[in-house]
Write an enzyme that holds these catalytic residues in place. Structure first.
Site, PDB file in Angstrom:
ATOM      1  N   ARG A  46       0.799  -1.223   0.000  1.00  0.00           N
ATOM      2  CA  ARG A  46       0.000   0.000   0.000  1.00  0.00           C
ATOM      3  C   ARG A  46       0.829   1.270   0.000  1.00  0.00           C
ATOM      4  NH1 ARG A  46      -2.721  -3.840   1.654  1.00  0.00           N
ATOM      5  NH2 ARG A  46      -0.782  -4.298   2.665  1.00  0.00           N
ATOM      6  N   THR A  47       1.792   1.353   0.893  1.00  0.00           N
ATOM      7  CA  THR A  47       2.478   2.637   1.043  1.00  0.00           C
ATOM      8  C   THR A  47       3.215   3.001  -0.247  1.00  0.00           C
ATOM      9  OG1 THR A  47       2.690   2.194   3.389  1.00  0.00           O
ATOM     10  CG2 THR A  47       4.053   3.956   2.512  1.00  0.00           C
ATOM     11  N   LYS A  74      25.484  -3.744  -1.570  1.00  0.00           N
ATOM     12  CA  LYS A  74      26.947  -3.663  -1.701  1.00  0.00           C
ATOM     13  C   LYS A  74      27.581  -2.938  -0.519  1.00  0.00           C
ATOM     14  CE  LYS A  74      26.670  -3.139  -6.731  1.00  0.00           C
ATOM     15  NZ  LYS A  74      26.822  -2.122  -7.800  1.00  0.00           N
ATOM     16  N   ARG A  97      11.311   4.059   3.038  1.00  0.00           N
ATOM     17  CA  ARG A  97      11.000   3.133   4.137  1.00  0.00           C
ATOM     18  C   ARG A  97      12.267   2.376   4.485  1.00  0.00           C
ATOM     19  NH1 ARG A  97       5.979  -0.939   4.423  1.00  0.00           N
ATOM     20  NH2 ARG A  97       5.051   1.050   5.026  1.00  0.00           N
ATOM     21  N   HIS A 144       5.263   6.137  11.460  1.00  0.00           N
ATOM     22  CA  HIS A 144       4.731   5.963  10.096  1.00  0.00           C
ATOM     23  C   HIS A 144       3.747   7.110   9.830  1.00  0.00           C
ATOM     24  CE1 HIS A 144       3.508   4.229   6.428  1.00  0.00           C
ATOM     25  NE2 HIS A 144       3.330   2.972   6.782  1.00  0.00           N
TER      26      HIS A 144
END
Ligand code: NCD
Length: 304
Positions: free
Chosen positions: A51-52, A80, A101, A129
């Site tokens: 969703r986000t 890396k 995120r 959030h």
């Protein structure tokens, strides 16, 4: 305001403006379809999301802008050994705004120190959030018609659930709020959240382990998933994962005008039989997420 790291970065007036803008976008989408022409949003997702990330991307597309990014740390140079600071310093040269995120709490703060483009925290570990909270606030406003005088039941993983932490912070600024905190002992709301927002503002609250016992007094029931990825051992997760299951029997005890919310994804905590109850608002909630993110992108890019 340039970045959105914490929901408290926004004043109540700014939140109101975002909600009003989202409502206008819902009513008049055509007015907005060219607003971000030639602008680019980068989505840097070091942790899974449906969703986000997709609602951010859909939001930018509906504003006429473009999107770039990655949805898995394994496909970025983090694999890396590149630092968040370096990734963001580089991506800031490719995009006008970044939604990020990350599994580490505080990563977006570091990111914001290394670029001039607006950083949006799209979830940092078990911490915050803020854009889910904007989604939640728009949902409450649309479904209940108000953001004050509400008894809010938060149920499930209140310890690791970042959406809960940001929602408690946000709601603690409205008047007539009461919290009912429903969780197993092990997954109680962290004391820093309780102290900083609930106790500091003298907000009435109760803590319980029983969802049944409190169903009839709640206006908003905010269910959450037990956050498996934040547990130190699988045994604890398995023991706690099905602590609460909202089913039609429990819904019978709820007020007629209660709304059932969930940031999603759901695992077992809401039976699918509840989906057809008109009070189940979680899929509508997910849709509101796109509109409030459109409003947020416009604000951070300073597009009228
Ligand atoms: C939430 C999250 O990522 O914290 N999901 C979301 O953004 N809608 C909730 C969760 O993952 O349980």
């Amino acid at each position: 305001m340039q970045h959105l790291i914490d929901i408290m970065d926004l004043s109540l007036a700014e939140i109101d403006e975002l909600i009003e803008k989202a409502k206008d976008i819902i009513a008049n989408p055509e007015k907005y379809q060219e607003k971000c022409r030639y602008k680019k949003l980068a989505t840097l997702f070091f942790e899974p999301s449906t969703r986000t990330r997709l609602s951010f991307e859909a939001a930018m597309m509906e504003l006429g802008g473009n999107v770039l990014g990655f949805s898995d740390a394994g496909s970025s140079s983090a694999k890396k050994g590149e630092s968040v600071a370096d990734t963001v310093a580089v991506v800031g040269g490719y995009a006008d705004i970044i939604a990020m995120r990350h599994p580490k709490e505080g990563a977006p703060v570091v990111a914001a120190m290394h670029t001039d483009v607006p950083i949006i925290n799209a979830g940092d570990g078990g911490h915050n959030h803020p854009t889910q909270t904007l989604t939640d606030l728009l949902t409450i406003k649309m479904e209940m018609g108000r953001l004050d005088n509400l008894t809010i039941g938060l149920c499930g993983d209140l310890k690791f659930g970042r959406t809960v932490h940001s929602l408690v912070a946000a709601m603690s600024r409205y008047t007539g709020i009461k919290f009912v905190l429903i969780s197993p002992e092990e997954l109680k709301l962290p004391s820093y959240v309780k102290e900083s927002y609930i106790k500091k503002n003298n907000i009435p609250y109760e803590q319980t382990t029983s969802l049944e016992d409190v169903m009839d007094k709640i206006d908003i029931l905010y269910m959450t998933r037990v956050q498996r990825e934040r547990f130190f051992n699988e045994e604890d997760y398995l023991r706690l994962k099905d602590s609460y299951i909202l089913d039609t029997k429990k819904m019978e005890k709820a007020k007629d005008d209660m709304i059932g919310m969930h940031p999603l994804p759901r695992v077992n905590e809401i039976s699918v039989e509840v989906d057809s109850d008109k009070r189940a608002s979680y899929f509508r909630q997910a849709k509101y997420g796109k509109y409030i993110r459109m409003a947020l992108i416009l604000k951070l890019l300073e597009v009228e």
